[in-house]
Scaffold this motif. Sequence first.
Motif, PDB file in Angstrom:
ATOM      1  N   TYR A 143      40.825  46.851  44.494  1.00  0.00           N
ATOM      2  CA  TYR A 143      39.985  46.807  43.238  1.00  0.00           C
ATOM      3  C   TYR A 143      40.664  45.369  42.322  1.00  0.00           C
ATOM      4  CZ  TYR A 143      38.508  51.426  42.835  1.00  0.00           C
ATOM      5  OH  TYR A 143      37.695  52.705  42.986  1.00  0.00           O
ATOM      6  N   ASN A 144      41.895  45.096  42.562  1.00  0.00           N
ATOM      7  CA  ASN A 144      42.369  43.687  42.082  1.00  0.00           C
ATOM      8  C   ASN A 144      41.465  42.768  42.537  1.00  0.00           C
ATOM      9  OD1 ASN A 144      44.154  42.008  40.752  1.00  0.00           O
ATOM     10  ND2 ASN A 144      45.887  42.563  41.914  1.00  0.00           N
ATOM     11  N   LEU A 145      41.445  42.592  43.920  1.00  0.00           N
ATOM     12  CA  LEU A 145      40.898  41.521  44.547  1.00  0.00           C
ATOM     13  C   LEU A 145      39.425  41.142  44.296  1.00  0.00           C
ATOM     14  CD1 LEU A 145      40.986  39.206  46.792  1.00  0.00           C
ATOM     15  CD2 LEU A 145      40.013  41.101  48.501  1.00  0.00           C
ATOM     16  N   VAL A 146      38.454  42.180  44.075  1.00  0.00           N
ATOM     17  CA  VAL A 146      37.096  42.413  43.400  1.00  0.00           C
ATOM     18  C   VAL A 146      37.360  41.837  42.363  1.00  0.00           C
ATOM     19  CG1 VAL A 146      35.299  43.654  42.853  1.00  0.00           C
ATOM     20  CG2 VAL A 146      36.277  44.108  45.279  1.00  0.00           C
ATOM     21  N   THR A 147      38.112  42.383  41.587  1.00  0.00           N
ATOM     22  CA  THR A 147      38.034  42.045  39.984  1.00  0.00           C
ATOM     23  C   THR A 147      38.490  40.469  39.727  1.00  0.00           C
ATOM     24  OG1 THR A 147      38.930  43.981  39.199  1.00  0.00           O
ATOM     25  CG2 THR A 147      39.197  42.368  37.471  1.00  0.00           C
ATOM     26  N   TYR A 148      39.357  39.988  40.419  1.00  0.00           N
ATOM     27  CA  TYR A 148      39.554  38.690  40.523  1.00  0.00           C
ATOM     28  C   TYR A 148      38.364  37.578  40.962  1.00  0.00           C
ATOM     29  CZ  TYR A 148      41.974  34.344  42.080  1.00  0.00           C
ATOM     30  OH  TYR A 148      42.544  32.989  42.505  1.00  0.00           O
ATOM     31  N   CYS A 149      37.561  38.181  42.176  1.00  0.00           N
ATOM     32  CA  CYS A 149      36.606  37.602  42.619  1.00  0.00           C
ATOM     33  C   CYS A 149      35.448  37.573  41.449  1.00  0.00           C
ATOM     34  CB  CYS A 149      36.027  38.071  43.819  1.00  0.00           C
ATOM     35  SG  CYS A 149      37.250  37.925  45.164  1.00  0.00           S
ATOM     36  N   LEU A 150      35.359  38.506  40.719  1.00  0.00           N
ATOM     37  CA  LEU A 150      34.222  38.493  39.589  1.00  0.00           C
ATOM     38  C   LEU A 150      34.795  37.708  38.306  1.00  0.00           C
ATOM     39  CD1 LEU A 150      33.218  42.177  39.937  1.00  0.00           C
ATOM     40  CD2 LEU A 150      32.045  40.229  40.740  1.00  0.00           C
ATOM     41  N   VAL A 151      35.929  37.705  37.886  1.00  0.00           N
ATOM     42  CA  VAL A 151      36.540  37.226  36.737  1.00  0.00           C
ATOM     43  C   VAL A 151      36.785  35.855  36.767  1.00  0.00           C
ATOM     44  CG1 VAL A 151      38.381  37.296  35.038  1.00  0.00           C
ATOM     45  CG2 VAL A 151      37.516  39.498  35.730  1.00  0.00           C
ATOM     46  N   ILE A 152      37.286  35.254  37.962  1.00  0.00           N
ATOM     47  CA  ILE A 152      37.482  33.864  38.025  1.00  0.00           C
ATOM     48  C   ILE A 152      36.459  32.867  37.918  1.00  0.00           C
ATOM     49  CG2 ILE A 152      38.745  32.089  39.577  1.00  0.00           C
ATOM     50  CD1 ILE A 152      40.749  33.756  37.721  1.00  0.00           C
TER      51      ILE A 152
ATOM     52  N   GLY B 171      47.865  31.953  38.428  1.00  0.00           N
ATOM     53  CA  GLY B 171      48.860  33.039  37.820  1.00  0.00           C
ATOM     54  C   GLY B 171      48.244  34.120  38.739  1.00  0.00           C
ATOM     55  N   TRP B 172      47.021  34.665  38.578  1.00  0.00           N
ATOM     56  CA  TRP B 172      46.555  35.886  39.188  1.00  0.00           C
ATOM     57  C   TRP B 172      46.667  35.714  40.615  1.00  0.00           C
ATOM     58  CZ3 TRP B 172      41.320  38.073  36.771  1.00  0.00           C
ATOM     59  CH2 TRP B 172      41.092  39.472  37.200  1.00  0.00           C
ATOM     60  N   GLY B 173      46.232  34.666  40.880  1.00  0.00           N
ATOM     61  CA  GLY B 173      46.220  34.395  42.648  1.00  0.00           C
ATOM     62  C   GLY B 173      47.498  34.664  43.121  1.00  0.00           C
ATOM     63  N   ILE B 174      48.519  34.006  42.580  1.00  0.00           N
ATOM     64  CA  ILE B 174      49.992  34.400  42.862  1.00  0.00           C
ATOM     65  C   ILE B 174      50.353  35.920  42.941  1.00  0.00           C
ATOM     66  CG2 ILE B 174      52.559  34.230  42.232  1.00  0.00           C
ATOM     67  CD1 ILE B 174      51.775  31.403  41.427  1.00  0.00           C
ATOM     68  N   GLY B 175      49.665  36.465  41.910  1.00  0.00           N
ATOM     69  CA  GLY B 175      50.240  37.804  41.623  1.00  0.00           C
ATOM     70  C   GLY B 175      49.312  38.821  42.845  1.00  0.00           C
ATOM     71  N   LEU B 176      48.065  38.350  43.219  1.00  0.00           N
ATOM     72  CA  LEU B 176      47.229  38.875  43.924  1.00  0.00           C
ATOM     73  C   LEU B 176      47.982  38.654  45.402  1.00  0.00           C
ATOM     74  CD1 LEU B 176      44.452  40.483  44.448  1.00  0.00           C
ATOM     75  CD2 LEU B 176      43.662  38.206  44.699  1.00  0.00           C
ATOM     76  N   GLY B 177      48.447  37.574  45.828  1.00  0.00           N
ATOM     77  CA  GLY B 177      49.033  37.413  46.982  1.00  0.00           C
ATOM     78  C   GLY B 177      50.302  38.252  46.968  1.00  0.00           C
TER      79      GLY B 177
END
Length: 102
Positions: A28-37, A60-66
């Motif tokens: 869910y986090n990954l899909v949201t990242y790919c849509l919002v960024i 920032g979000w990318g680091i959190g996602l990692g």
Amino acid sequence: MEKLPITKIDSKYERARKRVEDIKGFYYNLVTYCLVIPLLTFINYKTSWGFQWFWFPLGGWGIGLGLHAYQVFVHDGFLGRRWEERKLQEFMDQEENDQRWR
């Protein structure tokens, strides 16, 4: 085939359920990242491309996602479930050995 006590079956089910929830949360986090960024990048491009602020949420979000991916797929977390299970087993074995010698 060995039958497991109900508590062991429940425990295994709960651990598996928790694992599935963790993986689902990551996706869910990954899909949201790919849509919002891309949306933020587009907004930045249309409003004020001179200052490219979209890099801040992207990084920032990318680091959190990692870190989230690392926690879910690579590491069980510091003092996580595996450590807990090993410690519980160690204490149960120790108690069993202590009772044998009494």
